[in-house]
Design a protein around this motif. Structure first.
Motif, PDB file in Angstrom:
ATOM      1  N   SER A 131       4.778   1.607   1.666  1.00  0.00           N
ATOM      2  CA  SER A 131       4.979   0.670   2.769  1.00  0.00           C
ATOM      3  C   SER A 131       5.839   1.333   3.831  1.00  0.00           C
ATOM      4  N   THR A 132       5.624   0.946   5.073  1.00  0.00           N
ATOM      5  CA  THR A 132       6.282   1.481   6.260  1.00  0.00           C
ATOM      6  C   THR A 132       5.806   2.899   6.554  1.00  0.00           C
ATOM      7  N   THR A 143       2.030   2.741   7.778  1.00  0.00           N
ATOM      8  CA  THR A 143       1.241   1.571   7.401  1.00  0.00           C
ATOM      9  C   THR A 143       1.084   0.627   8.575  1.00  0.00           C
ATOM     10  N   GLY A 146       2.836  -4.721   5.539  1.00  0.00           N
ATOM     11  CA  GLY A 146       2.732  -4.910   4.096  1.00  0.00           C
ATOM     12  C   GLY A 146       2.588  -3.593   3.368  1.00  0.00           C
ATOM     13  N   THR A 147       2.030  -3.674   2.181  1.00  0.00           N
ATOM     14  CA  THR A 147       1.806  -2.491   1.358  1.00  0.00           C
ATOM     15  C   THR A 147       0.407  -1.961   1.609  1.00  0.00           C
ATOM     16  N   ASP A 148       0.298  -0.677   1.850  1.00  0.00           N
ATOM     17  CA  ASP A 148      -0.975  -0.028   2.090  1.00  0.00           C
ATOM     18  C   ASP A 148      -1.139   1.107   1.093  1.00  0.00           C
ATOM     19  N   GLY A 171      -1.773  -6.690   2.092  1.00  0.00           N
ATOM     20  CA  GLY A 171      -1.635  -5.645   1.088  1.00  0.00           C
ATOM     21  C   GLY A 171      -2.994  -5.052   0.751  1.00  0.00           C
TER      22      GLY A 171
END
Length: 183
Positions: A131-132, A143, A146-148, A171
């Motif tokens: 993430s980020t 990203t 969210g979570t990628d 996500g």
């Protein structure tokens, strides 16, 4: 390793990551990493982090939270440093069990390895969640929100070929890798 197949390092211990066998089936060597913290190589839910190489060596990938996290021994030892949270590592071992190379990647948040693939040309693709942003060497992936997930390709000599981040506004999930017939 416990009865469920979990391998982890929780408090200043060593993680056994792979074992090589001789032609007669005897244990020829074992490789390990050490640090202080939650260092994970494989769990019941994520078993695809160790891959055999055609030359008898192996590639190991996982997450580490301790800094430094040391792979190899003696003159071959490589100490990896976390950028923050849990970072990821990729290590290539020769057929005799000595460390060929080790690389790490990460960012301020926790990153994971979910899949590992050795391609027919000897290059290695690893993928997981972040993430980020996260950085391997001097290459950074970012990203959306969210979570990628990310994919990174290393050449057989340990040179980063590319790093890509994928995802949208929610996500995003990476659950495996496979090589296509055209390479």
């Amino acid at each position: 390793m416990d009865a469920s197949g979990n391998v982890s390092n929780t408090v200043n211990t060593t993680v056994t990551m792979g074992i090589g066998q001789s032609d007669s089936g005897d244990v020829a060597w074992a490789v390990a990493g050490s640090g202080v913290g939650a260092d994970v190589v494989a769990t019941t839910y994520e078993p695809t982090r160790i891959a055999a190489l055609p030359d008898g060596g192996m590639v190991v990938a996982g997450s580490f939270g301790s800094s430094p996290f040391t792979l190899g021994s003696g003159a071959d030892a490589v100490a990896l440093t976390s950028a923050g949270g849990a970072d990821v590592f990729i290590a290539r071992y020769r057929a005799d069990g000595t460390l060929d190379w080790a690389r790490s990647g990460g960012g301020l948040n926790s990153e994971t390895v979910k899949a590992l693939l050795v391609l027919s040309d000897g290059s290695i693709v690893v993928g997981g969640f972040f993430s980020t942003s996260m950085t391997f060497g001097s290459t950074t992936a970012t990203t959306g929100t969210g979570t990628d997930f990310y994919l990174a390709r290393y050449l057989a000599d340990g040179t980063l070929s590319w790093l890509k981040g994928f995802g949208g506004t929610s996500g995003d999930v990476l659950s495996g890798l496979a090589q296509l017939t055209d390479g």
